[in-house]
Design an enzyme around this catalytic site. Structure first.
Site, PDB file in Angstrom:
ATOM      1  N   TYR A  33      66.975  30.733  14.269  1.00 31.67           N
ATOM      2  CA  TYR A  33      67.306  29.391  14.738  1.00 31.67           C
ATOM      3  C   TYR A  33      66.974  28.364  13.682  1.00 31.67           C
ATOM      4  O   TYR A  33      66.263  28.650  12.714  1.00 31.67           O
ATOM      5  CB  TYR A  33      66.571  29.081  16.045  1.00 31.67           C
ATOM      6  CG  TYR A  33      65.090  28.795  15.891  1.00 31.67           C
ATOM      7  CD1 TYR A  33      64.611  27.484  15.918  1.00 31.67           C
ATOM      8  CD2 TYR A  33      64.165  29.827  15.725  1.00 31.67           C
ATOM      9  CE1 TYR A  33      63.254  27.215  15.790  1.00 31.67           C
ATOM     10  CE2 TYR A  33      62.812  29.569  15.598  1.00 31.67           C
ATOM     11  CZ  TYR A  33      62.360  28.261  15.627  1.00 31.67           C
ATOM     12  OH  TYR A  33      61.017  27.993  15.488  1.00 31.67           O
ATOM     13  N   GLU A  59      49.410  28.252   9.332  1.00 32.72           N
ATOM     14  CA  GLU A  59      50.267  27.121   9.691  1.00 32.72           C
ATOM     15  C   GLU A  59      50.121  26.864  11.173  1.00 32.72           C
ATOM     16  O   GLU A  59      49.423  27.584  11.887  1.00 32.72           O
ATOM     17  CB  GLU A  59      51.722  27.407   9.325  1.00 32.72           C
ATOM     18  CG  GLU A  59      52.305  28.632  10.009  1.00 32.72           C
ATOM     19  CD  GLU A  59      53.706  28.974   9.506  1.00 32.72           C
ATOM     20  OE1 GLU A  59      54.457  28.050   9.144  1.00 32.72           O
ATOM     21  OE2 GLU A  59      54.044  30.176   9.481  1.00 32.72           O
ATOM     22  N   LYS A  65      62.917  32.441  10.064  1.00 33.98           N
ATOM     23  CA  LYS A  65      62.793  31.590  11.255  1.00 33.98           C
ATOM     24  C   LYS A  65      63.461  32.288  12.438  1.00 33.98           C
ATOM     25  O   LYS A  65      64.573  31.927  12.874  1.00 33.98           O
ATOM     26  CB  LYS A  65      63.404  30.212  10.990  1.00 33.98           C
ATOM     27  CG  LYS A  65      62.936  29.134  11.963  1.00 33.98           C
ATOM     28  CD  LYS A  65      63.395  27.768  11.498  1.00 33.98           C
ATOM     29  CE  LYS A  65      63.017  26.668  12.472  1.00 33.98           C
ATOM     30  NZ  LYS A  65      61.554  26.418  12.516  1.00 33.98           N
ATOM     31  N   LEU A 124      56.162  29.856   7.175  1.00 42.22           N
ATOM     32  CA  LEU A 124      57.540  29.384   7.088  1.00 42.22           C
ATOM     33  C   LEU A 124      57.655  28.362   5.963  1.00 42.22           C
ATOM     34  O   LEU A 124      56.779  27.524   5.785  1.00 42.22           O
ATOM     35  CB  LEU A 124      57.951  28.742   8.415  1.00 42.22           C
ATOM     36  CG  LEU A 124      59.408  28.319   8.529  1.00 42.22           C
ATOM     37  CD1 LEU A 124      60.321  29.543   8.553  1.00 42.22           C
ATOM     38  CD2 LEU A 124      59.620  27.478   9.783  1.00 42.22           C
TER      39      LEU A 124
END
Length: 287
Positions: A33, A182, A149, A207
């Protein structure tokens, strides 16, 4: 006005927009996505998000569902049909629909594409940023390819729920060495005790944030010192400032971590400045 979704070539009322029960995104989280912020009906950081979408698809060997030009047109049309002025547009691409079986379906199975859009007033985020938000920490239990992702977000969901239950806006995930990787849906930053900006280097364990990259460019323009180097939870709690970046949060100051006040407990000058610079650039360059 009712919301409109794009599903596999059709624009449909949101309540009627469905995919097949054997779509591999539903069965296996076999999909990816992306999210674009929308400013004045235009898409921010368009090229960066599209490039990352193509890369995620390529890493998972999912066919590109359409050309770049066609996808840009469909994204913009979804924004237009939903009359989004400020908000976001979301795309999900899966390996398609096939009989449930772990190996890839037959060659030529078309990917499934879902695009939705919703309004999200900029004023709401600005109000949060003016006060700053709370962050908690959680063990990082995700798979090893967080650079892709994917829609396989259960660990992120659990972390975000833990944050919500503790009155925080975000959870920063921590690896086995006690280092922050993260956030559940963001990249993590600090201004350390020496005044240096720090964020983790973008290897396969985090990411490669598009907003992160845009903020790094702004940092270089401002002549600020930046290290792409991991920091521990203790270092974060001792930092002068903390903040996170994302496509919808932009640059969001964090004023506490696990209940520990960061700096003076208010949004710091560097995070505040970077947010203003990012918003100015994103609005100017949106397409």
């Amino acid at each position: 006005m009712s919301r409109i979704a794009y599903v596999n070539g059709q624009y449909l009322p949101h309540g009627q927009a469905v995919v097949h029960v054997e779509d591999r995104g539903f069965q296996f989280a076999d999909g990816v996505y992306e999210v674009w912020s929308v400013f004045d009906g235009r898409l921010a950081d368009f090229d960066g998000h599209l490039t990352r979408l193509w890369r995620s698809l390529d890493e998972l060997r999912i066919d590109h569902p359409m050309t770049r030009q066609a996808l840009e047109m469909v994204l913009k049309e979804t924004v237009r049909r939903n009359r989004i002025v400020e908000g976001l547009v979301y795309i999900q691409v899966t390996r398609g629909t096939a009989r449930r079986d772990h190996p890839f379906p037959a060659e030529g199975t078309p990917p499934s594409v879902v695009i939705t859009a919703k309004s999200l007033p900029l004023s709401k985020g600005n109000a949060l940023a003016a006060k700053g938000v709370a962050v908690i920490t959680q063990p990082d239990i995700r798979w090893g390819r967080c650079d892709i992702k994917t829609v396989g977000l259960l660990p992120n969901v659990l972390a975000k729920q833990a944050a919500k239950e503790r009155g925080a806006a975000e959870a920063w995930m921590v690896d086995d060495m006690g280092l922050v990787t993260e956030g559940s849906s963001t990249n993590a930053w600090i201004v350390d005790e020496e005044g240096k900006l720090r964020t983790r280097d973008a290897q396969s364990n985090i990411l490669r944030g598009i907003t992160r990259a845009a903020v790094m460019a702004l940092i270089a323009e401002e002549g600020l010192e930046l290290e792409e180097r991991a920091f521990s939870v203790d270092e974060a709690k001792r930092a002068r400032e903390a903040f996170y970046t994302s496509a919808t949060g932009f640059v969001m100051p964090a004023v506490s971590i696990d209940g520990v006040k960061i700096g003076n407990g208010k949004p710091g000058p560097i995070a505040t400045r970077l947010r203003a610079l990012y918003l100015e650039a994103a609005e100017r360059d949106a397409i």
